[in-house]
Design a protein around this motif. Structure first.
Motif, PDB file in Angstrom:
ATOM      1  N   TYR A  21      57.607 -61.979  83.898  1.00 18.92           N
ATOM      2  CA  TYR A  21      57.573 -60.762  83.272  1.00 18.92           C
ATOM      3  C   TYR A  21      58.348 -60.756  82.181  1.00 18.92           C
ATOM      4  CZ  TYR A  21      57.783 -55.614  82.333  1.00 18.92           C
ATOM      5  OH  TYR A  21      57.660 -54.652  81.640  1.00 18.92           O
ATOM      6  N   ALA A  22      59.596 -61.295  82.135  1.00 22.75           N
ATOM      7  CA  ALA A  22      60.407 -61.298  80.900  1.00 22.75           C
ATOM      8  C   ALA A  22      59.800 -62.046  79.764  1.00 22.75           C
ATOM      9  CB  ALA A  22      61.968 -61.909  81.426  1.00 22.75           C
ATOM     10  N   ALA A  23      59.117 -63.107  80.123  1.00 23.64           N
ATOM     11  CA  ALA A  23      58.480 -63.809  78.833  1.00 23.64           C
ATOM     12  C   ALA A  23      57.266 -63.335  78.511  1.00 23.64           C
ATOM     13  CB  ALA A  23      58.213 -65.221  79.686  1.00 23.64           C
ATOM     14  N   ASN A  24      56.471 -62.490  79.535  1.00 25.51           N
ATOM     15  CA  ASN A  24      55.340 -61.852  79.143  1.00 25.51           C
ATOM     16  C   ASN A  24      55.375 -60.431  79.603  1.00 25.51           C
ATOM     17  OD1 ASN A  24      53.481 -64.515  78.908  1.00 25.51           O
ATOM     18  ND2 ASN A  24      54.959 -64.902  80.815  1.00 25.51           N
ATOM     19  N   PRO A  25      56.098 -59.644  78.841  1.00 27.47           N
ATOM     20  CA  PRO A  25      56.344 -58.246  79.244  1.00 27.47           C
ATOM     21  C   PRO A  25      55.271 -57.245  79.162  1.00 27.47           C
ATOM     22  CG  PRO A  25      57.362 -58.547  77.076  1.00 27.47           C
ATOM     23  CD  PRO A  25      57.076 -60.056  77.801  1.00 27.47           C
ATOM     24  N   VAL A  26      55.029 -56.381  80.046  1.00 27.09           N
ATOM     25  CA  VAL A  26      54.225 -55.624  80.123  1.00 27.09           C
ATOM     26  C   VAL A  26      54.271 -54.313  79.178  1.00 27.09           C
ATOM     27  CG1 VAL A  26      52.857 -53.894  81.428  1.00 27.09           C
ATOM     28  CG2 VAL A  26      53.127 -56.087  82.522  1.00 27.09           C
ATOM     29  N   PHE A  27      55.665 -54.123  79.028  1.00 29.34           N
ATOM     30  CA  PHE A  27      55.996 -53.001  78.245  1.00 29.34           C
ATOM     31  C   PHE A  27      57.070 -53.727  77.096  1.00 29.34           C
ATOM     32  CE2 PHE A  27      55.267 -51.249  82.057  1.00 29.34           C
ATOM     33  CZ  PHE A  27      54.127 -50.479  81.868  1.00 29.34           C
ATOM     34  N   PRO A  28      57.125 -53.309  75.898  1.00 29.00           N
ATOM     35  CA  PRO A  28      58.119 -54.216  75.033  1.00 29.00           C
ATOM     36  C   PRO A  28      59.634 -54.178  75.560  1.00 29.00           C
ATOM     37  CG  PRO A  28      56.740 -52.720  73.722  1.00 29.00           C
ATOM     38  CD  PRO A  28      56.224 -52.518  75.323  1.00 29.00           C
ATOM     39  N   LEU A  29      60.092 -55.271  75.395  1.00 24.42           N
ATOM     40  CA  LEU A  29      61.509 -55.326  76.068  1.00 24.42           C
ATOM     41  C   LEU A  29      62.688 -54.521  75.109  1.00 24.42           C
ATOM     42  CD1 LEU A  29      61.757 -58.871  77.368  1.00 24.42           C
ATOM     43  CD2 LEU A  29      61.493 -56.776  78.543  1.00 24.42           C
ATOM     44  N   GLU A  30      62.472 -54.654  73.739  1.00 23.80           N
ATOM     45  CA  GLU A  30      63.056 -53.967  72.796  1.00 23.80           C
ATOM     46  C   GLU A  30      63.135 -52.463  73.040  1.00 23.80           C
ATOM     47  OE1 GLU A  30      59.037 -54.590  70.521  1.00 23.80           O
ATOM     48  OE2 GLU A  30      60.681 -55.685  71.911  1.00 23.80           O
ATOM     49  N   LYS A  31      61.992 -52.098  73.528  1.00 24.98           N
ATOM     50  CA  LYS A  31      61.631 -50.402  73.774  1.00 24.98           C
ATOM     51  C   LYS A  31      62.040 -50.176  75.227  1.00 24.98           C
ATOM     52  CE  LYS A  31      59.081 -49.108  69.919  1.00 24.98           C
ATOM     53  NZ  LYS A  31      57.983 -48.296  69.315  1.00 24.98           N
ATOM     54  N   THR A  32      62.468 -51.118  76.047  1.00 28.19           N
ATOM     55  CA  THR A  32      63.236 -51.034  77.450  1.00 28.19           C
ATOM     56  C   THR A  32      64.463 -50.423  77.311  1.00 28.19           C
ATOM     57  OG1 THR A  32      61.317 -52.401  78.553  1.00 28.19           O
ATOM     58  CG2 THR A  32      63.162 -51.837  79.896  1.00 28.19           C
ATOM     59  N   ALA A  33      64.700 -49.077  77.883  1.00 31.55           N
ATOM     60  CA  ALA A  33      66.157 -48.528  77.727  1.00 31.55           C
ATOM     61  C   ALA A  33      66.955 -49.112  78.775  1.00 31.55           C
ATOM     62  CB  ALA A  33      65.960 -47.116  77.857  1.00 31.55           C
ATOM     63  N   ALA A  34      66.531 -49.498  79.862  1.00 30.57           N
ATOM     64  CA  ALA A  34      67.176 -50.035  80.991  1.00 30.57           C
ATOM     65  C   ALA A  34      66.380 -50.507  82.199  1.00 30.57           C
ATOM     66  CB  ALA A  34      68.134 -48.982  81.479  1.00 30.57           C
ATOM     67  N   LEU A  35      67.015 -51.358  82.967  1.00 24.92           N
ATOM     68  CA  LEU A  35      66.338 -51.774  84.288  1.00 24.92           C
ATOM     69  C   LEU A  35      67.294 -51.322  85.622  1.00 24.92           C
ATOM     70  CD1 LEU A  35      64.437 -53.535  86.222  1.00 24.92           C
ATOM     71  CD2 LEU A  35      65.789 -55.283  85.229  1.00 24.92           C
ATOM     72  N   ILE A  36      66.749 -50.729  86.469  1.00 22.65           N
ATOM     73  CA  ILE A  36      67.532 -50.811  87.649  1.00 22.65           C
ATOM     74  C   ILE A  36      66.781 -51.598  88.942  1.00 22.65           C
ATOM     75  CG2 ILE A  36      68.161 -48.864  89.414  1.00 22.65           C
ATOM     76  CD1 ILE A  36      67.959 -46.844  87.128  1.00 22.65           C
ATOM     77  N   ASN A  37      67.520 -52.370  89.362  1.00 23.79           N
ATOM     78  CA  ASN A  37      66.994 -53.297  90.426  1.00 23.79           C
ATOM     79  C   ASN A  37      67.554 -52.900  91.792  1.00 23.79           C
ATOM     80  OD1 ASN A  37      65.891 -55.726  91.223  1.00 23.79           O
ATOM     81  ND2 ASN A  37      67.979 -56.780  91.263  1.00 23.79           N
ATOM     82  N   MET A  38      66.678 -53.395  92.831  1.00 21.57           N
ATOM     83  CA  MET A  38      66.932 -52.828  94.129  1.00 21.57           C
ATOM     84  C   MET A  38      66.752 -54.334  94.947  1.00 21.57           C
ATOM     85  SD  MET A  38      65.471 -49.144  94.049  1.00 21.57           S
ATOM     86  CE  MET A  38      64.529 -49.284  92.659  1.00 21.57           C
ATOM     87  N   ASP A  39      67.668 -54.746  95.625  1.00 19.85           N
ATOM     88  CA  ASP A  39      67.378 -55.883  96.414  1.00 19.85           C
ATOM     89  C   ASP A  39      68.216 -55.859  97.450  1.00 19.85           C
ATOM     90  OD1 ASP A  39      67.143 -58.374  97.273  1.00 19.85           O
ATOM     91  OD2 ASP A  39      67.465 -59.356  95.696  1.00 19.85           O
ATOM     92  N   VAL A  40      67.633 -55.755  98.595  1.00 24.97           N
ATOM     93  CA  VAL A  40      68.375 -55.387 100.033  1.00 24.97           C
ATOM     94  C   VAL A  40      69.027 -53.878 100.015  1.00 24.97           C
ATOM     95  CG1 VAL A  40      69.897 -56.393 101.787  1.00 24.97           C
ATOM     96  CG2 VAL A  40      68.794 -57.857 100.412  1.00 24.97           C
ATOM     97  N   MET A  41      68.521 -53.088 100.641  1.00 33.10           N
ATOM     98  CA  MET A  41      69.017 -51.808 100.655  1.00 33.10           C
ATOM     99  C   MET A  41      69.960 -51.524 101.806  1.00 33.10           C
ATOM    100  SD  MET A  41      67.561 -49.928  98.163  1.00 33.10           S
ATOM    101  CE  MET A  41      67.778 -48.085  98.661  1.00 33.10           C
TER     102      MET A  41
END
Length: 562
Positions: A396-416
């Protein structure tokens, strides 16, 4: 150095933003947690369907959710069905799938690491004294009589004025280096990030840098404490590697990547009449020059290759005012598949890791879809092959669906958190981005306090999917409920985490349990929602703190937003 890069100082800054009760001596709080009335139990019903999502995704029917299997087919269909039901917009016609091209590299034969040198043995043995592989997508590779050179920590870090390769041409050579980074080795909070690992301490970075420098082979010296795991983790698991299918077939990577034991390193260094501690001191001196080892190395690897196709699953809510700007919620849907050698329990269900995070993303999407339309677009990205090396997020980082420069933030969830409401919220990589200031504000509103992960030297901030986008400059938030249970205290909470790591992590025992208390997960999801919702309805552009290794990348991308 910006003081917010110092975890000790940052801890004080955190406490100044929170209530006195929440931040004063949390360990002492925990000893009498049952009588503590400062914590009010709130926000425990975010989305009651969370349990359904986790239980379904971790059912035996889904066969452990391994990429490119029947389990993936069932998982991706389930995710798409839910995104469609919720009303998320697809990314390709009526499809939510982003195809991901993977390759499985199965080393069928790895030779010993053959050596020449006056005081060296003939070779280091595979698995016992060294571990090696290739990420080049070829049937075989060979390195012959490659000159060996010690390059300290193998780091080029302009923001720290550090260059272990300065003045050295390593094209065709074998570089040998320490794991982790100088801050950990010295425990100096003013050097790199002190005890907390930076990106430069990760073994993945060291291989990447060696390749950029043109090295034919890169070998990291294994030491248990700075690596945060034993030699068995390096050498005695499956040797099969997975990678992305890149246009150059990874020919830009070093031919060989690998590790040597500390004992093997000591043998190498004795060849030039020195030892590990002497060279460590040189590497930390601030005046380090690479050290030739007066030795050569040779090795060969033969592979079986199999190309696979998997899928990330992506849907979004379009923004009303700024539809071309995005907030991302991310989790990995994959797990380890099936163990056909186990007669009684074949399925790696991965209930906590990471049916819980995947279910949380679905639940968040469902909740957000019922709110007023956000000003910015909000996307939900469920990625594949995290367990194979963060590959779905890297794609995804190499082939972003949405432009990374216009991605304000990412919230990641791994093991709740499945153990009930916690007073603490753990921020992994505390002191990296100003996103945490928004989280702290909403954490305080819940009557909770924010803390750093207990072992920042292990580099957890670089070991989940958010890291793939961190390297592209996207500010990330990776936080989860901690250990300080609102009734039973921190010791009880820590015991639950330890029991999971011992009994269940990456084992078939990671299964749904009807006794789980998801109220803690629900509380955390309110925080994820509030942070994302604030960003989605503002003109904020979060950034990395000054001095962070990803700050320059983000700053450079700002001009592309104009």
């Amino acid at each position: 150095m910006n003081k917010m890069r110092n975890p000790a100082l940052l801890g004080l800054a955190l406490c100044s933003t929170l209530t006195l009760t929440a931040c004063s001596k949390p360990a002492e709080q925990a000893t009498d947690a049952a009588s503590d009335t400062a914590f009010t139990l709130v926000d425990t019903e975010f989305n009651p369907r969370l349990a359904e999502y986790i239980k379904t995704l971790s059912a035996d029917e889904f066969q452990g959710r391994a990429p490119a299997t029947k389990g993936e087919e069932l998982t991706v269909a389930y995710l798409e069905d839910n995104f469609r039901r919720i009303g998320l917009k697809p990314i390709d016609g009526d499809s939510y799938k982003q195809p991901v091209s993977l390759v499985q590299i199965d080393p069928t034969k790895v030779s010993a690491l053959r050596l020449t040198g006056d005081k060296l043995p003939e070779s280091f043995s595979y698995r016992d004294e060294m571990m090696a592989w290739t990420t080049q997508v070829v049937d075989s590779v060979e390195v012959i009589d490659s000159e060996m050179v010690f390059v300290g920590y193998g780091i080029v870090a302009p923001e720290y004025n550090w260059n272990d390769y300065e003045g050295l041409d390593v094209k065709g050579k074998t570089v040998v280096m320490f794991v982790n980074d100088p801050g950990y080795a010295t425990q100096n909070p003013e050097l790199f990030n002190g005890n907390a690992m930076t990106y430069y301490g990760r073994w993945t970075y060291k291989f990447e840098e060696a390749a950029r420098q043109g090295a034919a082979m890169a070998l990291i010296i294994h030491e248990t404490a700075p690596a945060s795991y034993g030699w068995g983790v390096v050498a005695h698991g499956s040797p099969i590697k997975f990678d992305l299918v890149n246009e150059d077939k990874n020919m830009s990577r070093s031919k060989i990547e690998g590790w040597i034991t500390a004992e093997s390193a000591a043998t190498l260094f004795a060849n030039i009449d020195t030892d590990i501690e002497t060279l460590r001191a040189q590497a930390l001196s601030g005046e380090f020059k690479p050290v030739p080892l007066n030795a050569t190395a040779s090795i060969s690897v033969q592979n079986n290759l199999r190309e696979l196709t998997s899928s990330n699953v992506v849907g979004y809510i379009e923004g009303s005012t700024y539809p071309d700007e995005f907030i991302l919620y991310m989790a990995h849907w994959d797990h380890l598949g099936m163990d056909f050698s186990n007669p009684s329990n074949k399925v790696f269900n991965g209930a906590q890791d990471n049916a819980s995070g995947t279910g949380a993303v679905i639940a968040l999407a469902e909740y957000l879809a019922q709110q007023a339309q956000p000003e910015r677009s909000v996307a939900f990205v469920l990625v594949t092959a995290e367990e194979r090396g963060l590959l779905g997020s890297a794609w995804y980082a190499a082939n972003p669906v949405f432009p990374l420069e216009k991605t304000a933030a990412l919230i990641n969830m791994d093991v709740m958190n499945v153990y009930g409401p916690m007073k603490d919220m753990v921020i992994v990589g505390l002191g990296n981005t100003d996103l945490e200031e928004i989280l702290i504000k909403h954490t305080e509103a819940q009557g909770r306090y924010a803390v750093q992960e207990p072992n920042p030297e292990a580099g957890i901030a670089y070991r989940s999917d958010h890291f793939s986008l961190s390297k592209k400059g996207v500010p990330i938030l990776y936080a989860k409920g901690g250990n300080d249970h609102y009734q039973l205290g921190a010791e009880w909470g820590a015991a639950q985490r330890a029991e999971y790591n011992s009994c269940c992590y990456h084992k078939v025992q990671d299964q749904w349990d009807d006794n789980w208390d998801l109220r803690g997960a629900q509380q955390d999801m309110f925080l994820y929602f509030r942070v994302g919702n604030e960003l989605a309805n503002s003109r904020l552009w979060p950034n990395w703190y000054p001095g962070n290794e990803f700050r320059a990348i983000r700053d450079a991308s700002a001009s592309a937003r104009q």
